[in-house]
Design a protein around this motif. Structure first.
Motif, PDB file in Angstrom:
ATOM      1  N   UNK A  19     -20.830   7.172 -45.481  1.00  0.00           N
ATOM      2  CA  UNK A  19     -20.493   8.865 -45.696  1.00  0.00           C
ATOM      3  C   UNK A  19     -22.284   8.916 -45.901  1.00  0.00           C
ATOM      4  N   UNK A  20     -22.713   8.618 -46.565  1.00  0.00           N
ATOM      5  CA  UNK A  20     -23.724   8.655 -47.778  1.00  0.00           C
ATOM      6  C   UNK A  20     -25.100   8.751 -46.776  1.00  0.00           C
ATOM      7  N   UNK A  21     -24.887   7.037 -45.739  1.00  0.00           N
ATOM      8  CA  UNK A  21     -25.967   6.777 -45.157  1.00  0.00           C
ATOM      9  C   UNK A  21     -25.637   7.817 -44.087  1.00  0.00           C
ATOM     10  N   UNK A  22     -24.234   8.903 -43.616  1.00  0.00           N
ATOM     11  CA  UNK A  22     -24.627   9.450 -41.973  1.00  0.00           C
ATOM     12  C   UNK A  22     -24.820  11.376 -43.033  1.00  0.00           C
ATOM     13  N   UNK A  23     -24.509  11.288 -43.919  1.00  0.00           N
ATOM     14  CA  UNK A  23     -24.647  12.781 -43.700  1.00  0.00           C
ATOM     15  C   UNK A  23     -25.101  12.638 -45.518  1.00  0.00           C
ATOM     16  N   UNK A  24     -24.445  12.897 -46.850  1.00  0.00           N
ATOM     17  CA  UNK A  24     -25.590  13.436 -47.727  1.00  0.00           C
ATOM     18  C   UNK A  24     -25.038  12.905 -49.025  1.00  0.00           C
ATOM     19  N   UNK A  25     -24.952  13.259 -50.070  1.00  0.00           N
ATOM     20  CA  UNK A  25     -23.490  12.782 -51.396  1.00  0.00           C
ATOM     21  C   UNK A  25     -23.288  13.930 -52.252  1.00  0.00           C
ATOM     22  N   UNK A  26     -22.864  15.094 -50.780  1.00  0.00           N
ATOM     23  CA  UNK A  26     -21.820  15.451 -51.103  1.00  0.00           C
ATOM     24  C   UNK A  26     -20.694  15.390 -51.684  1.00  0.00           C
ATOM     25  N   UNK A  27     -20.213  14.298 -50.904  1.00  0.00           N
ATOM     26  CA  UNK A  27     -18.994  13.436 -50.777  1.00  0.00           C
ATOM     27  C   UNK A  27     -18.331  13.735 -52.913  1.00  0.00           C
ATOM     28  N   UNK A  28     -19.564  13.235 -53.953  1.00  0.00           N
ATOM     29  CA  UNK A  28     -19.272  13.383 -54.854  1.00  0.00           C
ATOM     30  C   UNK A  28     -18.611  14.319 -55.260  1.00  0.00           C
ATOM     31  N   UNK A  29     -18.879  15.679 -54.832  1.00  0.00           N
ATOM     32  CA  UNK A  29     -17.845  16.836 -55.378  1.00  0.00           C
ATOM     33  C   UNK A  29     -16.856  16.561 -55.537  1.00  0.00           C
ATOM     34  N   UNK A  30     -16.078  15.389 -54.129  1.00  0.00           N
ATOM     35  CA  UNK A  30     -14.610  15.839 -54.079  1.00  0.00           C
ATOM     36  C   UNK A  30     -13.880  14.930 -56.024  1.00  0.00           C
ATOM     37  N   UNK A  31     -15.153  13.924 -56.459  1.00  0.00           N
ATOM     38  CA  UNK A  31     -14.601  14.064 -57.838  1.00  0.00           C
ATOM     39  C   UNK A  31     -14.735  14.120 -58.679  1.00  0.00           C
ATOM     40  N   UNK A  32     -15.039  15.829 -59.071  1.00  0.00           N
ATOM     41  CA  UNK A  32     -15.696  16.351 -60.370  1.00  0.00           C
ATOM     42  C   UNK A  32     -14.730  17.183 -60.776  1.00  0.00           C
ATOM     43  N   UNK A  33     -12.992  17.640 -59.560  1.00  0.00           N
ATOM     44  CA  UNK A  33     -12.238  17.170 -60.582  1.00  0.00           C
ATOM     45  C   UNK A  33     -11.592  16.614 -61.360  1.00  0.00           C
ATOM     46  N   UNK A  54     -16.546  19.734 -48.031  1.00  0.00           N
ATOM     47  CA  UNK A  54     -16.906  19.067 -49.684  1.00  0.00           C
ATOM     48  C   UNK A  54     -17.780  20.498 -49.715  1.00  0.00           C
ATOM     49  N   UNK A  55     -17.280  20.463 -51.001  1.00  0.00           N
ATOM     50  CA  UNK A  55     -18.666  21.750 -51.929  1.00  0.00           C
ATOM     51  C   UNK A  55     -17.790  22.149 -53.236  1.00  0.00           C
ATOM     52  N   UNK A  56     -18.470  22.446 -54.542  1.00  0.00           N
ATOM     53  CA  UNK A  56     -18.262  22.592 -55.827  1.00  0.00           C
ATOM     54  C   UNK A  56     -16.541  23.740 -55.797  1.00  0.00           C
ATOM     55  N   UNK A  57     -16.691  23.813 -55.490  1.00  0.00           N
ATOM     56  CA  UNK A  57     -15.299  25.268 -54.771  1.00  0.00           C
ATOM     57  C   UNK A  57     -14.198  24.274 -54.901  1.00  0.00           C
ATOM     58  N   UNK A  58     -14.537  22.971 -52.990  1.00  0.00           N
ATOM     59  CA  UNK A  58     -12.946  22.402 -52.999  1.00  0.00           C
ATOM     60  C   UNK A  58     -12.626  21.046 -54.168  1.00  0.00           C
TER      61      UNK A  58
END
Length: 575
Positions: A65-79, A231-235
């Motif tokens: 995911x990071x290779x194809x897109x970026x690092x925003x997937x980490x936001x899923x784990x902020x919660x 993936x964003x901060x709110x989700x």
């Protein structure tokens, strides 16, 4: 792989079987088999929680995911930290007081047997479905790495996990999870160091970050509130909180880990280990994916990381592919030169040229993937093949076997936990509860082993029948989002709504499931500002996108269960 790598891999798999099955000597009672006599150290339970959630999904899918897109997937784990604090404050004390075997036993006292069986049944369905994916998805990649037929890799994973879980019980699962977590993290750290070592001297780590930042690969936070964005901060903070609170707090595969500890305090410590470590770990794995992208700027990489041989090709398609591959090679060379200039000059013009050449290369890469999909009449997305390609082609002999062992470890650590949890719910919430406590301990231990074998065989067969997935980690989260929010709603009614009745909880649970299914089929057209529902028997027209992404289905399910449960409880109060 070389014979050295095969030897390392076979030795690891053999040790895993021995280490897991030797714990079976202590599993001579139902509590020993399912909960290790509540004697596991908190750090082992905590590492098992992380290993269960990480799996090969993290190892392969997140880097892709990071290779194809970026690092925003980490936001899923902020919660996760917030969810862990919530669970430690409310759910862990509740389960500890009850001395429960499963998370669903507690529902019967307030809401009756039907609610308990329904909730436990939803767990069996959701985890049973996900388990087939967890076996199948890494098997596709491992078949490429090992050069074995797909069916063989599925059978290797399924049979090994089923064998030591059936014999060793939960103690075998946790003990092997700890070692598997260590092997997996070693593989990730080693690959990160290897990429860093092989970066050109004039680029270095600082230059790699500069290039990645120029392409927006280091984007971590997105503060735009948009329900259609995955993936964003709110989700990540709001929607994912309901997913994580339900997953770690009501999913038996996680609850069972901290129920094996000897006290409420140690159960809380095992969860806080995940709270502190999970987000940094995910950030590191995503950064590994980004560094892999920079690595392939200066090293050869195929247009498609998935090695596919087209079934049939017309002359026109052959000409088109030759043209695409030629454009890809030219773009790769141009991007490499532009990258050197960008790092050297660090000015706007050099950076702009680098970004443009990168866009040209990805356009050629997309064209090659589209052409392969047209030839094969199937999806040939290669997200899950990027990291394995690097392992196979750039990791030294001897260490390839260890890294592949890490992928196996990641897969096994998730499968064994799911098998043990499925067995516990099947025996405690269904068989033992409906049959009555009329048998001796030996009977339930024997039955538990039989049920574990059944679930392992079923998951392996379903994996053999399953088609390939686009992104492993997203698919598992999507499956979970159909169930988790609604199940969390039932526990909210249990803990905080004194007027809630069994009828209200059961109807609320069913309503929550229906609402999640319905909202998942809501689509939006940006051109006509129109919202429409399209169900599985409808074809979604062009121009329509999902109005609500899957993470937001979790709070929807929770809210509907609580609201409907409250209304029904007031309309039909308990006599």
């Amino acid at each position: 792989m070389s014979w050295i790598d095969w030897s390392v891999l076979i030795a690891f798999l053999g040790y895993t079987i021995w280490d897991g099955t030797r714990q079976g000597k202590q599993a001579n009672s139902i509590e020993g088999y399912l909960l290790a006599n509540r004697s596991m150290p908190w750090w082992a339970a905590g590492l098992s929680v992380m290993a269960t959630q990480a799996s090969a999904i993290t190892f392969i899918g997140t880097t892709g995911i990071a290779y194809v897109e970026d690092m925003r997937f980490v936001q899923t784990y902020l919660a996760i930290p917030f969810a862990m604090i919530f669970i430690c404050m409310f759910l862990v004390p509740f389960f500890s007081r009850m001395k429960a075997f499963t998370a669903y036993e507690s529902l019967e006292e307030r809401f009756g047997l039907k609610t308990r069986l329904t909730t436990a049944g939803l767990f069996l369905i959701s985890r049973g479905l996900a388990l087939g994916v967890i076996i199948a998805a890494p098997s596709y990649v491992l078949s490429l790495l090992l050069g074995l037929p797909l069916n063989i890799t599925i059978l290797i994973i399924g049979v090994i996990a089923t064998l030591y879980t059936t014999v060793g019980g939960i103690a075998g699962v946790i003990n092997t999870d700890v070692k598997q977590m260590i092997v997996m993290m070693f593989g990730l750290v080693f690959c990160f160091g290897l990429i860093w070592y092989h970066l050109p001297d004039e680029v270095g780590f600082d230059g790699a970050l500069y290039l990645a930042g120029s392409l927006d690969k280091l984007t971590v936070m997105d503060f735009n509130f948009d329900l259609t964005e995955k993936y964003n901060v709110w989700s990540g903070v709001i929607a994912a909180f309901f997913l994580m609170a339900s997953y770690f707090g009501t999913d038996q595969s996680q609850v069972q880990r901290y129920l094996t500890t000897d006290s409420e305090k140690n159960a809380q410590k095992s969860l806080l280990l995940t709270a502190y470590a999970k987000v940094p770990m995910q950030f590191f794995i995503l950064l590994l994916g980004v560094m892999l992208y920079v690595f392939f700027i200066f090293n050869s990489a195929p247009a498609s990381f998935r090695a596919t041989e087209p079934v049939a090709q017309t002359e026109q398609q052959q000409i088109a592919e030759q043209k695409v591959l030629q454009e890809y090679q030219m773009a790769h060379h141009a991007r490499e030169q532009a990258a050197y200039n960008a790092v050297k000059n660090r000015d706007a013009a050099s950076q702009k040229l680098f970004v443009e050449t990168d866009a040209q290369l990805n356009a050629a890469r997309d064209a090659e993937l589209d052409l392969q999909a047209e030839i094969r009449q199937a999806d040939v997305n290669d997200t899950n093949y990027i990291f394995p390609y690097f392992i196979l082609n750039y990791v030294p002999i001897g260490l390839v076997g260890l890294i592949v062992a890490g992928i196996f470890a990641a897969a096994l650590s998730s499968i064994d936990s799911e098998l043990n949890a499925l067995t516990t719910v099947s025996i405690v919430d269904w068989y033992q509860r409906l049959k009555g406590d009329m048998h001796e301990e030996a009977h339930y231990v024997k039955s538990s082993r039989g049920v574990t074998f059944f679930w392992g065989a079923l998951a392996t067969v379903s994996a053999l029948l399953m088609g390939e997935t686009r992104s492993i980690i997203e698919l598992v989260n999507q499956i979970g989002s159909y169930f988790y929010g609604s199940i969390l709603g039932v526990f909210i009614l249990l803990l905080w709504v004194k007027r809630a009745t069994g009828t209200g909880a059961l109807i609320g649970l069913i309503s929550g499931m229906l609402s999640v299914f319905t909202f998942d089929r809501l689509f939006y057209s940006a051109t006509s500002d129109n919202y429409s529902f399209f169900f599985p028997w409808n074809q979604v027209p062009d121009g329509y996108t999902k109005a609500i992404e899957f993470l937001w289905l979790n709070p929807v399910g929770t809210a509907v269960v609580v609201i409907v449960g409250l209304l029904i409880s007031y309309i039909l109060p308990k006599k």
